[in-house]
Design an enzyme around this catalytic site. Structure first.
Site, PDB file in Angstrom:
ATOM      1  N   ASN A  62       0.869  -1.174   0.000  1.00  0.00           N
ATOM      2  CA  ASN A  62       0.000   0.000   0.000  1.00  0.00           C
ATOM      3  C   ASN A  62       0.906   1.223   0.000  1.00  0.00           C
ATOM      4  OD1 ASN A  62      -1.740   2.121   0.482  1.00  0.00           O
ATOM      5  ND2 ASN A  62      -2.691   1.246   2.305  1.00  0.00           N
TER       6      ASN A  62
ATOM      7  N   LYS B 254       2.947   0.784   3.383  1.00  0.00           N
ATOM      8  CA  LYS B 254       2.599  -0.318   4.270  1.00  0.00           C
ATOM      9  C   LYS B 254       2.771  -1.627   3.510  1.00  0.00           C
ATOM     10  CE  LYS B 254      -0.671   2.531   6.830  1.00  0.00           C
ATOM     11  NZ  LYS B 254      -2.092   2.730   7.242  1.00  0.00           N
TER      12      LYS B 254
ATOM     13  N   ARG C  79      -2.623  -1.842  -3.447  1.00  0.00           N
ATOM     14  CA  ARG C  79      -3.757  -0.939  -3.291  1.00  0.00           C
ATOM     15  C   ARG C  79      -3.582   0.209  -4.283  1.00  0.00           C
ATOM     16  NH1 ARG C  79      -4.403   4.124   0.653  1.00  0.00           N
ATOM     17  NH2 ARG C  79      -6.568   4.635   0.211  1.00  0.00           N
TER      18      ARG C  79
ATOM     19  N   ASP D 193      -9.636   1.134  -4.639  1.00  0.00           N
ATOM     20  CA  ASP D 193     -10.481   1.703  -3.593  1.00  0.00           C
ATOM     21  C   ASP D 193     -11.841   2.150  -4.120  1.00  0.00           C
ATOM     22  OD1 ASP D 193      -9.578   1.543  -1.008  1.00  0.00           O
ATOM     23  OD2 ASP D 193      -8.313   3.313  -1.114  1.00  0.00           O
TER      24      ASP D 193
ATOM     25  N   HIS E 149     -15.460   4.666   8.104  1.00  0.00           N
ATOM     26  CA  HIS E 149     -14.013   4.447   8.003  1.00  0.00           C
ATOM     27  C   HIS E 149     -13.361   5.681   8.626  1.00  0.00           C
ATOM     28  CE1 HIS E 149     -10.183   3.173   6.000  1.00  0.00           C
ATOM     29  NE2 HIS E 149      -9.954   4.467   6.096  1.00  0.00           N
ATOM     30  N   LEU E 150     -12.806   5.529   9.815  1.00  0.00           N
ATOM     31  CA  LEU E 150     -12.304   6.675  10.568  1.00  0.00           C
ATOM     32  C   LEU E 150     -10.804   6.557  10.771  1.00  0.00           C
ATOM     33  CD1 LEU E 150     -15.141   6.913  13.261  1.00  0.00           C
ATOM     34  CD2 LEU E 150     -14.962   8.128  11.070  1.00  0.00           C
ATOM     35  N   GLY E 151     -10.112   7.599  10.385  1.00  0.00           N
ATOM     36  CA  GLY E 151      -8.667   7.659  10.526  1.00  0.00           C
ATOM     37  C   GLY E 151      -8.221   9.014  10.029  1.00  0.00           C
ATOM     38  N   ASN E 152      -6.959   9.133   9.630  1.00  0.00           N
ATOM     39  CA  ASN E 152      -6.501  10.396   9.061  1.00  0.00           C
ATOM     40  C   ASN E 152      -7.308  10.746   7.811  1.00  0.00           C
ATOM     41  OD1 ASN E 152      -4.656  12.624   9.197  1.00  0.00           O
ATOM     42  ND2 ASN E 152      -3.674  11.797   7.370  1.00  0.00           N
ATOM     43  N   GLY E 153      -7.699   9.712   7.056  1.00  0.00           N
ATOM     44  CA  GLY E 153      -8.694   9.840   6.012  1.00  0.00           C
ATOM     45  C   GLY E 153      -9.986   9.246   6.548  1.00  0.00           C
TER      46      GLY E 153
END
Length: 292
Positions: free
Chosen positions: A24, A31, A103, A160, A218-222
């Site tokens: 990724n 990653k 990805r 995606d 979907h929770l994160g920096n994005g």
């Protein structure tokens, strides 16, 4: 390009040494996970963070201990990926990869499922770089580096956007002249690989919920949200780009287009300056006063 299939591994002894590499390549990170051909156990996991002058890398073996890193240059994406690949080859010198999965943020209107990469697919993905300028070029660079490192090994692009490609037209289009829809200006939605995984787990764990109406966050920096009916995406908070929808770590989320016209007309900012603000200086960072 004559790309071999997974059936190219001819004998049991070879297959016993085979692995699958997942990559990724993001805008500032890489990653990685290496899996054995048998079972779901990861042989190697890790990531490179803050690719650039302050880049750092950590790769761990199956027991969780850090692997000795090969020599390399973390100041750019190509060097980061080469370091990761060299470290894995150093740890598993007899490994023979069956495939490398990547990805890829944007699959455009055409890619609705993972695709085996060849020259024609790469050409299509490169044409989509203007749709995702901060991510797509790095995704493609990761594919090219892996192709050079593992010649003849199948490279599989996983998108995606693919999870959302079945949305109804009313949720797929903007209220713009129809010619924009025809050239690809549509609501694509993103984070589809995450939603696909969560949906699959929901089907396994709670099939009665899977068959109904579900909203997944979907929770994160994005960050984004997706409405799902019977396992299929019907609407996403993200639209044409990964800027839309929920406020994120540094991205603005939903915004009145008039704000960007104001930046252009009144502040005389160019598109590069506006892109920098919307992608890197907004969201929670901007709200917190992290940048003046």
């Amino acid at each position: 390009m004559n790309t071999p299939t997974l059936n190219s591994l001819p004998d049991t002894d070879t297959w016993s040494k085979a692995g699958f590499l997942a990559l990724n390549a993001g805008s500032s990170s890489l990653k990685v996970a290496l899996f054995s051909a048998y079972g779901d156990e990861a042989l190697v996991t890790g990531q490179v963070e803050r690719i650039g002058p302050d880049g750092s890398a950590v790769l761990k073996g199956r027991d969780g201990s850090a692997l000795p890193l090969a020599a390399g240059d973390l100041s750019h994406h190509d060097g980061a990926l080469k370091l990761v690949i060299a470290t894995i080859q150093q740890a598993y010198p007899d490994l023979q990869l069956a495939a490398v999965g990547h990805r890829v943020v944007h699959g455009g209107p055409d890619f609705k499922a993972p695709a085996l990469v060849d020259d024609q697919v790469l050409e299509k993905l490169e044409a989509l770089s203007s749709f995702a300028p901060l991510h797509q070029p790095h995704n493609i660079a990761g594919i090219r580096t892996a192709m050079a490192a593992f010649p003849g090994v199948p490279q599989v692009a996983c998108f995606d956007t693919a999870f959302h490609r079945g949305q109804p037209f009313v949720n797929d289009t903007f209220a713009l002249p129809h010619r924009y829809y025809e050239i690809g200006v549509r609501r694509y939605g993103f984070h589809g690989l995450s939603y696909d995984y969560v949906t699959g787990e929901l089907q396994r764990i709670a099939p009665h919920l899977f068959s109904g109406r579900v909203v997944i966050a979907h929770l994160g920096n994005g960050a984004s949200m997706c409405a799902i009916h019977n396992g299929r995406s019907v609407a996403s908070s993200m639209g044409f780009s990964a800027l839309d929808g929920l406020p994120m770590g540094t991205r603005c989320g939903q915004i009145d287009p008039g704000v960007m016209l104001y930046m252009l007309d009144q502040e005389k900012l160019n598109t590069a300056q506006i892109r920098q603000i919307l992608y890197n200086e907004s969201g929670l960072l901007g709200l917190s006063g992290g940048l003046s």
